[in-house]
Write an enzyme that holds these catalytic residues in place. Structure first.
Site, PDB file in Angstrom:
ATOM      1  N   LYS A  53      50.883  27.955  53.170  1.00 10.43           N
ATOM      2  CA  LYS A  53      52.323  27.963  53.453  1.00 10.43           C
ATOM      3  C   LYS A  53      52.757  29.346  53.941  1.00 10.43           C
ATOM      4  O   LYS A  53      53.551  29.464  54.876  1.00 10.43           O
ATOM      5  CB  LYS A  53      53.106  27.543  52.189  1.00 10.43           C
ATOM      6  CG  LYS A  53      52.883  26.076  51.827  1.00 10.43           C
ATOM      7  CD  LYS A  53      53.395  25.674  50.456  1.00 10.43           C
ATOM      8  CE  LYS A  53      52.970  24.238  50.148  1.00 10.43           C
ATOM      9  NZ  LYS A  53      53.343  23.765  48.799  1.00 10.43           N
ATOM     10  N   GLN A  97      55.880  25.832  43.401  1.00 11.65           N
ATOM     11  CA  GLN A  97      54.642  25.079  43.567  1.00 11.65           C
ATOM     12  C   GLN A  97      54.347  24.288  42.293  1.00 11.65           C
ATOM     13  O   GLN A  97      54.383  24.825  41.190  1.00 11.65           O
ATOM     14  CB  GLN A  97      53.484  26.044  43.896  1.00 11.65           C
ATOM     15  CG  GLN A  97      52.154  25.360  44.188  1.00 11.65           C
ATOM     16  CD  GLN A  97      52.165  24.541  45.478  1.00 11.65           C
ATOM     17  OE1 GLN A  97      52.937  24.802  46.399  1.00 11.65           O
ATOM     18  NE2 GLN A  97      51.293  23.547  45.552  1.00 11.65           N
ATOM     19  N   ASP A 120      61.850  21.191  49.248  1.00  9.84           N
ATOM     20  CA  ASP A 120      60.923  20.126  48.853  1.00  9.84           C
ATOM     21  C   ASP A 120      61.644  18.788  48.674  1.00  9.84           C
ATOM     22  O   ASP A 120      60.992  17.752  48.546  1.00  9.84           O
ATOM     23  CB  ASP A 120      60.279  20.485  47.508  1.00  9.84           C
ATOM     24  CG  ASP A 120      58.855  20.982  47.656  1.00  9.84           C
ATOM     25  OD1 ASP A 120      58.203  20.581  48.628  1.00  9.84           O
ATOM     26  OD2 ASP A 120      58.413  21.758  46.800  1.00  9.84           O
TER      27      ASP A 120
HETATM   28  N1  GUN Z   1      52.051  20.551  44.914  1.00  6.56           N
HETATM   29  C1  GUN Z   1      51.397  19.674  45.708  1.00  6.56           C
HETATM   30  N2  GUN Z   1      52.176  19.295  46.734  1.00  6.56           N
HETATM   31  C2  GUN Z   1      53.344  19.930  46.586  1.00  6.56           C
HETATM   32  C3  GUN Z   1      54.563  19.942  47.334  1.00  6.56           C
HETATM   33  O1  GUN Z   1      54.726  19.284  48.356  1.00  6.56           O
HETATM   34  N3  GUN Z   1      55.541  20.733  46.834  1.00  6.56           N
HETATM   35  C4  GUN Z   1      55.388  21.461  45.705  1.00  6.56           C
HETATM   36  N4  GUN Z   1      56.421  22.199  45.294  1.00  6.56           N
HETATM   37  N5  GUN Z   1      54.293  21.475  44.997  1.00  6.56           N
HETATM   38  C5  GUN Z   1      53.281  20.717  45.429  1.00  6.56           C
END
Ligand code: GUN
Length: 283
Positions: A53, A97, A120
């Site tokens: 990211k 995350q 998200d």
């Molecule tokens: N962990 C795995 N996929 C994601 C996601 O799309 N967002 C977040 N915040 N954590 C994750």
């Protein structure tokens, strides 16, 4: 033979467009969009996702502010950080995350994210807006899936779509997006009887079950559009999807691979959501 649609290629194109837009804003004297990422603990998979990211932000000119916290961080300390980022005018998106380390309350943490920075789409306000058809943030993987269907030249309207999996982050929201696009949608899960025969009705099949290579050609109608959301690690460390690719590819109209399919699109839509948050505030 199916058209194999690579999210890696599509996301590169979309990122290029975002980069141009952002450089245009910067040339006009505006600040860069900014994504804050919080990662607690030392789970290697989470660290690898977060690194991806950060790199993606860099590639399009979005500022990324990384906050690494120890696994022992307290709920209060975590939420204080989220509060500070929520109030910071220089931050457009906040991503916590998941999963959080044991002992931390995810739902409580997510509630502290300002809904207008919840890139998200996990905050109950955004979940509610989405299901009411109001403007908010929609989770990234479902948005990426809709972009992949566009690239497949799949006209969703009127088609029969089957989503296997009903998770908060993927199955449930993608079913809603497909319905909004006028598909007739069935959501299947672990208790669905005769799953293969339900899947065989699908013009659009979205596999988000988390079972490696589970979807074989017996689950697929010839000519179907197949989206594989699975990210499963094999014993040799390589990734594989929920679809047995070599079995399904010969009969599908189009299919996404794993890796290089849905995964890169999820990150791309995170950038798109961050840019959207920035534009809502700045334009
Ligand atoms: N962990 C795995 N996929 C994601 C996601 O799309 N967002 C977040 N915040 N954590 C994750």
């Amino acid at each position: 033979m199916a058209k194999v649609v690579y999210g890696s290629e599509l996301s590169a194109e979309l990122k290029q467009q975002m980069k141009q837009k952002i450089e245009g804003y910067v040339a006009r004297g505006m600040r860069r969009p900014c994504l804050a990422v919080i990662l607690a603990g030392d789970d290697p998979a989470s660290h690898s996702y977060v690194k991806g990211k950060e790199k993606a932000c860099q590639a399009v000119g979005i500022e990324s502010r990384m906050h690494y916290l120890p696994a022992t961080v307290g709920q209060k300390e975590l939420e204080c950080l989220i509060d500070a980022l929520s109030q910071d005018d220089g931050v457009d998106g906040i991503l916590v995350q998941l999963p959080l380390p044991k002992g931390l309350d995810e739902d409580s943490a997510i509630l502290r994210i300002s809904p207008d920075k919840d890139v998200d789409g996990l905050h109950p306000v955004n979940v509610g807006k989405f299901f009411l058809g109001e403007e908010g943030f929609v989770p990234c993987t479902p948005l990426g899936i809709m972009e992949l269907l566009k690239r497949m030249e799949c006209d969703v309207e009127g088609k029969r779509a089957v989503v296997v999996g009903r998770s908060k982050l993927v199955g449930t929201p993608v079913a809603r997006l497909l319905q909004n696009a006028n598909a007739t949608v069935t959501v299947c899960h672990s208790r669905t009887r005769d799953l293969a025969s339900v899947c065989r009705e699908a013009d659009i099949l979205v596999a988000a079950i988390g079972k490696p290579r589970f979807i074989t050609k017996e689950f697929v109608k010839p000519g179907a559009f197949v989206i594989d959301v699975g990210v499963n690690r094999k014993d040799d460390g390589h990734l594989c999807g929920d679809v047995l690719f070599e079995d399904v590819e010969p009969i599908a109209a189009a299919i996404t691979p794993v890796p290089k399919g849905v995964g890169p699109m999820t990150i791309c839509m995170l950038l798109a959501n961050t840019l959207q948050g920035y534009e809502r505030k700045m334009l």
